[in-house]
Design an enzyme around this catalytic site. Sequence first.
Site, short mmCIF file in Angstrom:
data_model
loop_
_atom_site.label_atom_id
_atom_site.label_comp_id
_atom_site.label_asym_id
_atom_site.label_seq_id
_atom_site.Cartn_x
_atom_site.Cartn_y
_atom_site.Cartn_z
N ASN A 170 0.90 -1.16 -0.02
CA ASN A 170 0.02 -0.16 0.01
C ASN A 170 0.91 1.24 0.15
OD1 ASN A 170 -1.82 1.95 0.59
ND2 ASN A 170 -2.87 0.94 2.18
N ARG B 15 -2.40 -1.58 -3.82
CA ARG B 15 -3.22 -0.48 -3.90
C ARG B 15 -2.88 0.47 -4.79
NH1 ARG B 15 -3.43 4.83 -0.13
NH2 ARG B 15 -5.25 5.83 -1.19
N HIS C 244 -10.73 6.63 -2.12
CA HIS C 244 -10.86 5.75 -0.83
C HIS C 244 -11.84 4.70 -0.91
CE1 HIS C 244 -10.07 9.42 2.02
NE2 HIS C 244 -9.18 8.90 1.56
N ARG D 67 -6.00 19.43 3.26
CA ARG D 67 -6.51 19.84 1.84
C ARG D 67 -8.17 20.61 2.14
NH1 ARG D 67 -6.99 13.78 -0.38
NH2 ARG D 67 -5.10 13.42 1.04
N GLU E 256 -8.02 -1.47 4.89
CA GLU E 256 -7.65 -1.65 3.34
C GLU E 256 -6.82 -2.59 3.20
OE1 GLU E 256 -6.23 2.49 3.10
OE2 GLU E 256 -7.95 3.08 1.65
#
Length: 403
Positions: free
Chosen positions: A7, A96, A184, A245, A388
């Site tokens: 990942n 990923r 996501h 962000r 994940e």
Amino acid sequence: MKILVLNAGSSSQKSCLYDVPDDRLPQQPPDPLWEAQIDWAPTVAEVKVKANGQELKQSIAYESRSPVMEQILNMLWSGATQVIADPSAIQVVGHRVVHGGQDYHDSVRVTAEVKAAIDRLSDLAPAHNPVNLEGIQAIEAILGDVPQVAVFDTAFHARIPDSAAIYPIPYAWSERGIRRYGFHGTSHRYCAQKTAQILGKDLKDLKIVTCHLGNGCSLAAIQGGRSVHTTMGFTPLDGLMMGSRSGSIDPSILLYMLREEGYTAEQLDQELNQASGLLGVSGVSNDMRLVTQAAEQGNPRAKLALEIYIHRLHALMGSIVAILNGIDALVFTAGVGENAADIRARACENFAYMGLKLDLEKNSSRPRNQVISTEDSTVEVLVIHTQEDWAIAQECWEILQEV
Ligand code: AMP
């Protein structure tokens, strides 16, 4: 089956090795046999490897990343963190990959064509797709022709309806690929599946809003197991206020900064992605814990940052509930969603009008993979620990069954 998961982000990389039975996937995520975390500081890689009840830390000077990865992967089959006899024990490697564009609706076995697509899509995810591809190539160099699987962050949202995906801009822009992709996805999908499992219901019968609130933040509207809307857009900059962000802002602000303040595109990119959000408003940090602490100590900008965070969360939660025409479950996940009881409580406050009732005691008892709403709440509220890496391992297992 030994499944290695990579990942890779722009500044860090997590890897782990799972051992799962060949004939069935366990219901509960197993602990990985081996885990490694690499933080890529400018010239030194800070490495942590956990296995056999030990944790080793080291700093490795580097010029390119591949030799460091090779050195770390070597620790799977040698030294104190050895868990396999040799590299051939690894049956599949899952990656990923941030951007799969419009072509990839599902995870896929990596081929020359898939690698070319990941490379082509680097324009849309310049901080991520190149490092994802680098990871795939490094595995090829180290492990030869082991099967590799790309699990795209965009895939879960790739079938959202055009009304959600197409921006109201000149249609020619849309034809050039400017549309909502959403991100996501692996986390949103995992949380939706876990929600159905915890509630003992069929995912097909549920309308769910998943709130992935971490350093990056996004919501997804999930109906019958499919994403029908999400708040991140063409890039992960859209939607909610995040750690550093901005989330959605009036696009004319960018034009104003370009024309009147002499900003360059690079400056806008840097400041909207890395110097905005909680960090930009509070001036304290992108970390919710530090911003909350500063607000409690009376810092007015930290307080303002939290108020904006909640205001924007309410606004987008409300719109996404409206898109679904009501919901059965609301899910909180990721660093903030799993740990910040006060943010969850405030997020839920404004949905009392529709009969959503949080059990405040459960909410503040460090819940994990459980329901935190009251028995008579019209909406089930859950906290789910997103995994994940395990979700990527599951995809690998499933793809290998198809072969
Ligand atoms: P993630 O991107 O999912 O790893 O989430 C990282 C973020 O989660 C951090 O930057 C923190 O803002 C937040 N976080 C982690 N632990 C807590 C906590 N106990 N309370 C509030 N926020 C937290």
